[in-house]
Design a protein around this motif. Sequence first.
Motif, short mmCIF file in Angstrom:
data_model
loop_
_atom_site.label_atom_id
_atom_site.label_comp_id
_atom_site.label_asym_id
_atom_site.label_seq_id
_atom_site.Cartn_x
_atom_site.Cartn_y
_atom_site.Cartn_z
N ALA A 1 0.83 -1.21 0.00
CA ALA A 1 0.00 0.00 0.00
C ALA A 1 0.86 1.26 0.00
N VAL B 1 -6.06 7.46 -8.37
CA VAL B 1 -7.32 6.82 -8.75
C VAL B 1 -8.47 7.34 -7.90
N GLY B 2 -8.21 7.51 -6.59
CA GLY B 2 -9.25 8.03 -5.71
C GLY B 2 -9.70 9.43 -6.09
N PHE C 1 2.30 1.70 -3.59
CA PHE C 1 1.27 2.06 -4.56
C PHE C 1 0.41 3.26 -4.12
N ALA C 2 0.82 3.93 -3.04
CA ALA C 2 0.03 5.06 -2.53
C ALA C 2 -0.23 6.13 -3.58
N LEU D 1 -0.51 5.86 -6.82
CA LEU D 1 -1.51 5.39 -7.76
C LEU D 1 -2.89 5.32 -7.12
N ILE D 2 -2.93 4.84 -5.86
CA ILE D 2 -4.22 4.76 -5.17
C ILE D 2 -4.81 6.14 -4.99
N LEU D 3 -3.95 7.11 -4.61
CA LEU D 3 -4.43 8.47 -4.42
C LEU D 3 -4.94 9.07 -5.73
#
Length: 903
Positions: A108, A118-119, A111-112, A114-116
Amino acid sequence: MPAHGRPSKLTGVPRRRRPRAKHTWIIFKLWAYCAAATVLYGLLSPSHDSYHEARVFFLLVSFIGSVMLATDNVVTVSLIFGHLLTGAIVFCIFSPLPTDTRLGVAIAIVFAPLILAVGVFLLIGVALLLWLILTSLSVPISNFPTIIYLCSFRRLVVRLPRFRNGDAFDQSRLCEACQTALRESSLLSGSWALIAMAVERNALHRTLEDMRRSWRGCHLCEALLGQKQHDDGDDDDDDDTRTASIQSYGTIRPALGPEPYGSMGGRGVLMNIQFIKGSLMSASESSFYVSLDTGCGTQFRTMAISEGALEETEASPRVFTGSDATLAKIKDWIGDCSRHKDCQPPDSDTTFLPSRLLFVGTTSTPELRIINTRSDAVQGPNPKYIALSHCWGGDIPCKLTTTNYPTMRETISESTLPKNFFHAIDITRRLGVPYLWIDSLCILQDSPSDWADESPTMGQVFASAHCVVAATASENSSGGCFRNRPVPQMERNLMTSATRRCYLSTTAPSVRTLFDTRVETAPLTKRAWAFQERLLSRRLIHFCSDAVLFECNTMQASEFHTKGTVYEKEPYAVQDGRLVSWFEDSVLSPLLKLTRRKGQEDVTRARRGIRGALDVLQSLGSVSKHDLAEKIEFCKRWFDIVSAYSEGALTCPTDKLIALSGVAELVQSRAKAPYLAGLWASGILELQLLWMVEETVEKQKQYCAPSWSWASVTGRIGLLPRGDLETTLLSDRSVILESLVQDVTVSYKDRPVAEARSLVDSGLLKIAGPVAVVAISKPKPMRRRGFLKTAPTIYFEGGLPSQLMTSSSLNFLPDLEIGDDEERGAAHPDDHVIALHVMTVRHSEESQHAYGLILRRKRISEFDDVTVYERLGVFWTSNVPAHDRGPFGGDANRWVHKTIVIE
């Protein structure tokens, strides 16, 4: 082949080739090093978990390498993912979490970004979709907080930090406690996180009493207190008063005792705030429900606080409280009051008149001079006069003396009078009353003999007055009665910003709220003399800071409630001078009415409050005819009055008893009992000895009363066993008198006195009961009225302070501050301390409390060689089983029955 590649089939323009990657070799080498490091870490580590971790990090390194190859950018990708990968590795090395959890967190972390990303894209997409839906449905965008509230299942609401500026309270009138509560509220002030819980509970005040006393113009406190529900038959008044003082004349609140000292479970008064869901289809500002929560069963209605645009407001018009319209209302109140049954003049063969009065004339032919009612002619057979109740606030420039008395009998120049007197004269003339009584102009201020003759009649002066005018808001004689006050506004700002405001929508405060906030906390109410002036008055007009209020023996009224509000009633009744129980009142009363003899009184309920306490004292009749329950009720009601009176301040402490003599004389006329320095004979005098003082102070330098009388100390007085007596079925088995008073002598100038008007300079009380020698230790922390204070400890002779009885610890409440000279006990036989067991209250076979006095040897009488003691305070035991050995368990053998004298 052309340099630019083959031409496009569609346009014919040569297509541009992608340039060859410049950093492929560098990226491959970085990936190879990292991959080799992870493979070696997995191969060399004997742990299976390490091998698993190596595989995960190999995949992560491969992913980062792929991103570098795809973007052909080593520096940027390294800056973004390198730090995250390093942080993930450090976390895995030092984290105590299980392997799977550590690896999940590591993935996590890497990939933070990318996650952020995408969010954020999803959030923007949802917001755009929601905006399209709301636009198509014609829903105003201002209702976005309501939408979030509904989408979060009524748990969250959007709140921008609009009122977090430093000058948010510049345009409001709030106390410090309310400002702190609003700052801490994310719902009202807004949140920097933009999201707040839809329901909040914030601490507001420690007790309701603190809230009432801290009013001083606070709009929020006044509005919240005004939301209390009142029902004539409802007893929840008693619930909120564990922490409220007996001060209101329209509300009953129990006196002090060992239990009411605690706060409301340590939680204080809370303010509940709840977001109000607005309509989705119409534009609406944010609104909130606000109410008080005391935790003691008291129910407060909710009120609304709203948010809106800040509008420029014009200065509110001001109204003069001495206008003709105000005086017309006062005349209407007096006219209605004159028809009340309970507001008629005192029954007497002759009309009482003070020795001197001010003749004021009329508005058309004004005069001002002093008349002697014993020698000068007065107008009419039953002349009316008005009395002024006011604060001196220091020396008064114009007062009656033996020197200027002849001149003032001729005329008095109004230009020399302070504003309180000038306004009172104006009110008297406009009400059509020819006479006015003012203490400083009707009593010779330089004549002790005239003061001794006139001061005991002050109660009659106010009881017989046609009306009493009170300069309630004036701290001194120059304050005046009349004020220029603003017109009451229905919207009051609580917080403001540059363009927004949070405001309170109110109606006119209730009568009870007006009296709580304008009268009970006013300068005049803090005077001890003003207590009996107010209590004995048939009707009284309060000129407050921003309102004119009226009260009589039947009702209270204001400019906003001209019809008035009658006093609430107590849940018991008095019939023919006897106390009627609930069963008798509810079941037998209808039968009694059917069989009632001609002339027999109906069952009437007593009014609440201090006036109600005085009603009961008069209704119970002669003390000698009372049974146990009626005697206890008499004591409780008397200490209701004493508790309220003792909060007032006296310029001269020696006036402690004389300033209440008017009330005591009225009670004595019906009770037919000797009045002994503030206590009553024939009315369980032993119980009355168990008074207590709320705050310990230094000993008074001047003699005011014997040490066994509450008048000997300064501070708010209460009855110690009151809490037990309220919850116990009264009988000879539940209330046991362990000591008996054998003789009491109160005297003035060596002459025994027992009248309410009498002055006191000495008093001896002889009492017989169980006595034990005790000692006083150094103070220790104790919880009193909700916060920690220090109090000395009582322990038996021969014991240690740390070895108190487990079955019956003595809780000590001193009357005065205990100094070093009192911190010694039986070790000094010439100055020993004793405990006198006065009374036991038994709740059941398993529970009982003991109450008594703590006394110190004062002197040995020169005539009969008798040891004379003085009172130091009171004690009570903790809740202990009721067994054969009494409330002191194994220490019962320390008690010896003796007869002692207290001075």
